[in-house]
Design an enzyme around this catalytic site. Sequence first.
Site, PDB file in Angstrom:
ATOM      1  N   LYS A  91       0.825  -1.375  -0.058  1.00 35.51           N
ATOM      2  CA  LYS A  91      -0.124   0.142  -0.178  1.00 35.51           C
ATOM      3  C   LYS A  91       1.069   1.280   0.059  1.00 35.51           C
ATOM      4  O   LYS A  91       2.058   1.197   0.320  1.00 35.51           O
ATOM      5  CB  LYS A  91      -0.936   0.112   1.354  1.00 35.51           C
ATOM      6  CG  LYS A  91      -2.153  -1.140   0.974  1.00 35.51           C
ATOM      7  CD  LYS A  91      -2.840  -1.179   2.443  1.00 35.51           C
ATOM      8  CE  LYS A  91      -4.124  -2.219   2.159  1.00 35.51           C
ATOM      9  NZ  LYS A  91      -5.053  -2.020   3.109  1.00 35.51           N
TER      10      LYS A  91
ATOM     11  N   TYR B 117     -12.282  -1.533  -4.226  1.00 37.70           N
ATOM     12  CA  TYR B 117     -12.893  -1.973  -2.796  1.00 37.70           C
ATOM     13  C   TYR B 117     -14.338  -1.939  -2.824  1.00 37.70           C
ATOM     14  O   TYR B 117     -14.703  -1.450  -1.621  1.00 37.70           O
ATOM     15  CB  TYR B 117     -11.992  -0.960  -1.842  1.00 37.70           C
ATOM     16  CG  TYR B 117     -10.690  -1.360  -1.374  1.00 37.70           C
ATOM     17  CD1 TYR B 117     -10.647  -2.445  -0.564  1.00 37.70           C
ATOM     18  CD2 TYR B 117      -9.765  -0.660  -1.392  1.00 37.70           C
ATOM     19  CE1 TYR B 117      -9.600  -2.996   0.012  1.00 37.70           C
ATOM     20  CE2 TYR B 117      -8.294  -0.958  -0.856  1.00 37.70           C
ATOM     21  CZ  TYR B 117      -8.223  -2.090  -0.149  1.00 37.70           C
ATOM     22  OH  TYR B 117      -7.047  -2.649   0.193  1.00 37.70           O
TER      23      TYR B 117
ATOM     24  N   ARG C  98      -1.868 -14.177   4.182  1.00 32.79           N
ATOM     25  CA  ARG C  98      -2.640 -13.122   5.191  1.00 32.79           C
ATOM     26  C   ARG C  98      -2.017 -13.455   6.527  1.00 32.79           C
ATOM     27  O   ARG C  98      -1.876 -12.775   7.438  1.00 32.79           O
ATOM     28  CB  ARG C  98      -4.261 -13.652   5.408  1.00 32.79           C
ATOM     29  CG  ARG C  98      -4.897 -12.986   4.057  1.00 32.79           C
ATOM     30  CD  ARG C  98      -6.397 -13.312   3.934  1.00 32.79           C
ATOM     31  NE  ARG C  98      -7.092 -12.696   5.155  1.00 32.79           N
ATOM     32  CZ  ARG C  98      -7.529 -11.366   4.965  1.00 32.79           C
ATOM     33  NH1 ARG C  98      -7.295 -10.753   3.721  1.00 32.79           N
ATOM     34  NH2 ARG C  98      -8.069 -10.620   6.023  1.00 32.79           N
TER      35      ARG C  98
ATOM     36  N   ARG D 269       2.467  -6.353   8.879  1.00 31.19           N
ATOM     37  CA  ARG D 269       1.763  -5.303   9.685  1.00 31.19           C
ATOM     38  C   ARG D 269       2.359  -4.901  11.023  1.00 31.19           C
ATOM     39  O   ARG D 269       2.385  -3.603  11.135  1.00 31.19           O
ATOM     40  CB  ARG D 269       0.177  -5.637   9.730  1.00 31.19           C
ATOM     41  CG  ARG D 269      -0.316  -5.581   8.281  1.00 31.19           C
ATOM     42  CD  ARG D 269      -1.562  -6.111   8.088  1.00 31.19           C
ATOM     43  NE  ARG D 269      -2.291  -5.596   7.153  1.00 31.19           N
ATOM     44  CZ  ARG D 269      -3.639  -6.075   6.427  1.00 31.19           C
ATOM     45  NH1 ARG D 269      -4.022  -7.315   7.347  1.00 31.19           N
ATOM     46  NH2 ARG D 269      -4.121  -5.558   5.529  1.00 31.19           N
TER      47      ARG D 269
ATOM     48  N   ASN E 251      -2.169  -0.103   6.889  1.00 30.73           N
ATOM     49  CA  ASN E 251      -1.568  -1.319   7.234  1.00 30.73           C
ATOM     50  C   ASN E 251      -0.835  -1.965   6.254  1.00 30.73           C
ATOM     51  O   ASN E 251      -0.555  -3.146   6.474  1.00 30.73           O
ATOM     52  CB  ASN E 251      -2.821  -2.040   7.723  1.00 30.73           C
ATOM     53  CG  ASN E 251      -3.854  -2.424   6.788  1.00 30.73           C
ATOM     54  OD1 ASN E 251      -3.633  -1.875   5.610  1.00 30.73           O
ATOM     55  ND2 ASN E 251      -4.921  -2.900   7.193  1.00 30.73           N
TER      56      ASN E 251
ATOM     57  N   HIS F 164      -2.133  -5.585   1.365  1.00 23.19           N
ATOM     58  CA  HIS F 164      -3.542  -6.116   1.159  1.00 23.19           C
ATOM     59  C   HIS F 164      -3.264  -7.466   0.794  1.00 23.19           C
ATOM     60  O   HIS F 164      -2.268  -7.850   0.090  1.00 23.19           O
ATOM     61  CB  HIS F 164      -4.153  -5.218   0.218  1.00 23.19           C
ATOM     62  CG  HIS F 164      -5.482  -6.122  -0.452  1.00 23.19           C
ATOM     63  ND1 HIS F 164      -6.520  -6.219   0.110  1.00 23.19           N
ATOM     64  CD2 HIS F 164      -5.480  -7.044  -1.584  1.00 23.19           C
ATOM     65  CE1 HIS F 164      -7.347  -6.905  -0.464  1.00 23.19           C
ATOM     66  NE2 HIS F 164      -6.879  -7.508  -1.457  1.00 23.19           N
TER      67      HIS F 164
ATOM     68  N   GLU G  37      -9.833 -10.253  -7.713  1.00 20.72           N
ATOM     69  CA  GLU G  37      -9.020  -9.168  -7.862  1.00 20.72           C
ATOM     70  C   GLU G  37      -7.927  -9.241  -8.545  1.00 20.72           C
ATOM     71  O   GLU G  37      -7.251  -8.461  -9.227  1.00 20.72           O
ATOM     72  CB  GLU G  37      -8.671  -9.282  -6.096  1.00 20.72           C
ATOM     73  CG  GLU G  37      -9.524  -8.870  -5.183  1.00 20.72           C
ATOM     74  CD  GLU G  37      -9.078  -8.794  -3.858  1.00 20.72           C
ATOM     75  OE1 GLU G  37      -9.849  -8.515  -2.951  1.00 20.72           O
ATOM     76  OE2 GLU G  37      -7.831  -8.961  -3.768  1.00 20.72           O
TER      77      GLU G  37
HETATM   78  P1  ATP Z   1      -7.093  -5.877   2.964  1.00 18.77           P
HETATM   79  O1  ATP Z   1      -8.230  -6.147   2.471  1.00 18.77           O
HETATM   80  O2  ATP Z   1      -6.697  -4.534   2.802  1.00 18.77           O
HETATM   81  O3  ATP Z   1      -6.176  -7.087   2.729  1.00 18.77           O
HETATM   82  P2  ATP Z   1      -8.167  -6.862   5.600  1.00 18.77           P
HETATM   83  O4  ATP Z   1      -8.697  -8.004   4.907  1.00 18.77           O
HETATM   84  O5  ATP Z   1      -7.461  -7.128   6.763  1.00 18.77           O
HETATM   85  O6  ATP Z   1      -7.218  -5.768   4.704  1.00 18.77           O
HETATM   86  P3  ATP Z   1     -10.737  -5.474   5.460  1.00 18.77           P
HETATM   87  O7  ATP Z   1     -11.677  -5.594   6.412  1.00 18.77           O
HETATM   88  O8  ATP Z   1     -10.873  -6.030   4.185  1.00 18.77           O
HETATM   89  O9  ATP Z   1      -9.200  -5.842   6.071  1.00 18.77           O
HETATM   90  O10 ATP Z   1     -10.304  -3.752   5.178  1.00 18.77           O
HETATM   91  C1  ATP Z   1      -9.863  -3.341   4.148  1.00 18.77           C
HETATM   92  C2  ATP Z   1      -9.045  -2.278   4.341  1.00 18.77           C
HETATM   93  O11 ATP Z   1      -9.896  -1.158   4.900  1.00 18.77           O
HETATM   94  C3  ATP Z   1      -8.173  -2.421   5.637  1.00 18.77           C
HETATM   95  O12 ATP Z   1      -6.820  -3.250   5.203  1.00 18.77           O
HETATM   96  C4  ATP Z   1      -7.722  -1.244   6.144  1.00 18.77           C
HETATM   97  O13 ATP Z   1      -6.836  -0.548   5.205  1.00 18.77           O
HETATM   98  C5  ATP Z   1      -8.923  -0.430   5.943  1.00 18.77           C
HETATM   99  N1  ATP Z   1     -10.078  -0.548   7.243  1.00 18.77           N
HETATM  100  C6  ATP Z   1     -10.590  -1.621   7.454  1.00 18.77           C
HETATM  101  N2  ATP Z   1     -11.170  -1.412   8.737  1.00 18.77           N
HETATM  102  C7  ATP Z   1     -11.082  -0.050   9.040  1.00 18.77           C
HETATM  103  C8  ATP Z   1     -11.529   0.734   9.958  1.00 18.77           C
HETATM  104  N3  ATP Z   1     -12.256   0.465  11.049  1.00 18.77           N
HETATM  105  N4  ATP Z   1     -11.208   2.125  10.001  1.00 18.77           N
HETATM  106  C9  ATP Z   1     -10.254   2.640   8.882  1.00 18.77           C
HETATM  107  N5  ATP Z   1      -9.839   1.797   7.897  1.00 18.77           N
HETATM  108  C10 ATP Z   1     -10.072   0.498   8.004  1.00 18.77           C
HETATM  109 MG    MG Z   2      -9.935  -7.309   2.925  1.00 13.30          MG
END
Ligand code: ATP
Ligand code: MG
Length: 141
Positions: A11, A51, A87, A104, A114, A117, A128
């Site tokens: 990211k 997204y 993951r 992370r 974080n 992705h 994706e």
């Molecule tokens: P990613 O999809 O990026 O691999 P993830 O699967 O761990 O991460 P998701 O729940 O899919 O998390 O959320 C997608 C992304 O949205 C997160 O990686 C983070 O950058 C952002 N995000 C998730 N939760 C929050 C939150 N509560 N506040 C702000 N940003 C968030």
């Molecule tokens: Mg995700």
Amino acid sequence: MNTEKTLAIIKPDAVRAGKIGPIITMIYESGLAIRAMKMLHLTKWEAEGFYHVHRERTFFNDLTSFMSESPIVVMVIEATDAIARWRALMGPTNPAQAEAGTIRAAFGTTIERNAVHGSDSPESAAQEIPYFFNNLEMYPE
Ligand code: ATP
Ligand code: MG
């Protein structure tokens, strides 16, 4: 053996912090293979498309602004159980909860910023990967 592909993204926060190299090293050291890779600067619209599943979430606007603020590196990772292994190497969404040794924990700063992705299921990987790569951009080995 369940060989599968997953989409990985370094990211904007981690690219700007100079962590492309360390993250790629961690990928290889954990036995994952990179089959495709490129640097991109997403538009806001492209980040919103990627997204799309999160469009109703409160953080959607902030997330898509963050993901389009500067370049990212997108990759296709292939390995046995690639989705779960990538993951696990990433660590949980919130870097504050991430164990030492995860990306992370090392490079994430907030739940939003974080560092990386990863696709969360075979279905999301199948959506994706072609968002960023066509077949001619992926290498079998
Ligand atoms: P990613 O999809 O990026 O691999 P993830 O699967 O761990 O991460 P998701 O729940 O899919 O998390 O959320 C997608 C992304 O949205 C997160 O990686 C983070 O950058 C952002 N995000 C998730 N939760 C929050 C939150 N509560 N506040 C702000 N940003 C968030
Ligand atoms: Mg995700």
